[in-house]
Design a protein around this motif. Sequence first.
Motif, PDB file in Angstrom:
ATOM      1  N   THR A  54       0.858  -1.168   0.000  1.00  0.00           N
ATOM      2  CA  THR A  54       0.000   0.000   0.000  1.00  0.00           C
ATOM      3  C   THR A  54       0.892   1.215   0.000  1.00  0.00           C
ATOM      4  OG1 THR A  54      -1.627  -1.217   1.264  1.00  0.00           O
ATOM      5  CG2 THR A  54      -1.857   1.179   1.205  1.00  0.00           C
ATOM      6  N   ARG A  79      -0.862   9.568  -5.032  1.00  0.00           N
ATOM      7  CA  ARG A  79      -1.028   8.144  -4.717  1.00  0.00           C
ATOM      8  C   ARG A  79      -1.670   7.361  -5.856  1.00  0.00           C
ATOM      9  NH1 ARG A  79      -2.661  10.565  -0.021  1.00  0.00           N
ATOM     10  NH2 ARG A  79      -1.203  10.331   1.686  1.00  0.00           N
ATOM     11  N   ILE A  80      -2.561   8.016  -6.604  1.00  0.00           N
ATOM     12  CA  ILE A  80      -3.315   7.331  -7.653  1.00  0.00           C
ATOM     13  C   ILE A  80      -2.406   6.733  -8.717  1.00  0.00           C
ATOM     14  CG2 ILE A  80      -3.685   9.386  -9.088  1.00  0.00           C
ATOM     15  CD1 ILE A  80      -6.429   6.865  -8.446  1.00  0.00           C
ATOM     16  N   ASN A  89     -12.240   7.923  -8.724  1.00  0.00           N
ATOM     17  CA  ASN A  89     -11.726   6.585  -8.464  1.00  0.00           C
ATOM     18  C   ASN A  89     -12.672   5.844  -7.526  1.00  0.00           C
ATOM     19  OD1 ASN A  89      -9.807   4.602  -8.878  1.00  0.00           O
ATOM     20  ND2 ASN A  89      -8.698   5.121  -7.023  1.00  0.00           N
ATOM     21  N   ASP A 148      -1.928   2.980  -8.680  1.00  0.00           N
ATOM     22  CA  ASP A 148      -3.064   2.114  -8.984  1.00  0.00           C
ATOM     23  C   ASP A 148      -2.941   1.572 -10.410  1.00  0.00           C
ATOM     24  OD1 ASP A 148      -5.508   0.926  -9.485  1.00  0.00           O
ATOM     25  OD2 ASP A 148      -6.709   2.660  -8.896  1.00  0.00           O
ATOM     26  N   PHE A 186      -5.384   3.012 -12.913  1.00  0.00           N
ATOM     27  CA  PHE A 186      -5.063   4.381 -13.310  1.00  0.00           C
ATOM     28  C   PHE A 186      -3.904   4.385 -14.302  1.00  0.00           C
ATOM     29  CE2 PHE A 186      -3.120   8.577 -12.770  1.00  0.00           C
ATOM     30  CZ  PHE A 186      -4.224   9.381 -13.038  1.00  0.00           C
ATOM     31  N   GLN A 187      -2.937   3.515 -14.096  1.00  0.00           N
ATOM     32  CA  GLN A 187      -1.810   3.427 -15.028  1.00  0.00           C
ATOM     33  C   GLN A 187      -2.297   3.019 -16.415  1.00  0.00           C
ATOM     34  OE1 GLN A 187       1.162   0.873 -13.282  1.00  0.00           O
ATOM     35  NE2 GLN A 187       1.509   2.262 -11.570  1.00  0.00           N
TER      36      GLN A 187
END
Length: 167
Positions: free
Chosen positions: A27, A83-84, A124, A87, A90-91
């Motif tokens: 995380t 932070r996204i 998200n 994910d 998101f990538q």
Amino acid sequence: MSKSEQTAGDNSTQVQAGTVNNYYNTTNIGGIDETRARDICKEEYAIAKANWTHEAQGIAQERVMALEDKIMPKMKQHDEALRIFGDPAFQFVIRKAQMSAASSGEERDLDMLSELIVHRAEQNGNRERTLGISKAIEIIDQIPESSLVGLSIFYAISRYVSNAFDI
């Protein structure tokens, strides 16, 4: 069956196994800095550019870098920790945006893509919205500006709710 022997000194830990499977769930608590976010964009771009010819890669690189320069300041305003970018979903959206930017290169498309990326980050977890945003990112270079204006007006009217009972 084979025998294995291990020897070690004082205060040592020994582990012996035929097969070891490690599954790491990480995380990203601290966030991602802008340099790492740009590196993630480069990693996704490397996957996207594999489908282009050598001649097209130079043009695509310029367009994708222009998109990245538009995305980063907006994303930092949305989430300073970025932070996204950790994910995978998101990538994947970033890669789609890079492919759309490379195919279009128009300034308005780059602006729209950067706004869609930020909106995707904000939404998200909302599957319906993220699906719509993802599809819009894919087809941004295929929609004429007049259609975008029409869709925007339609969306605004469909979302308009009057608070007054008397017109």
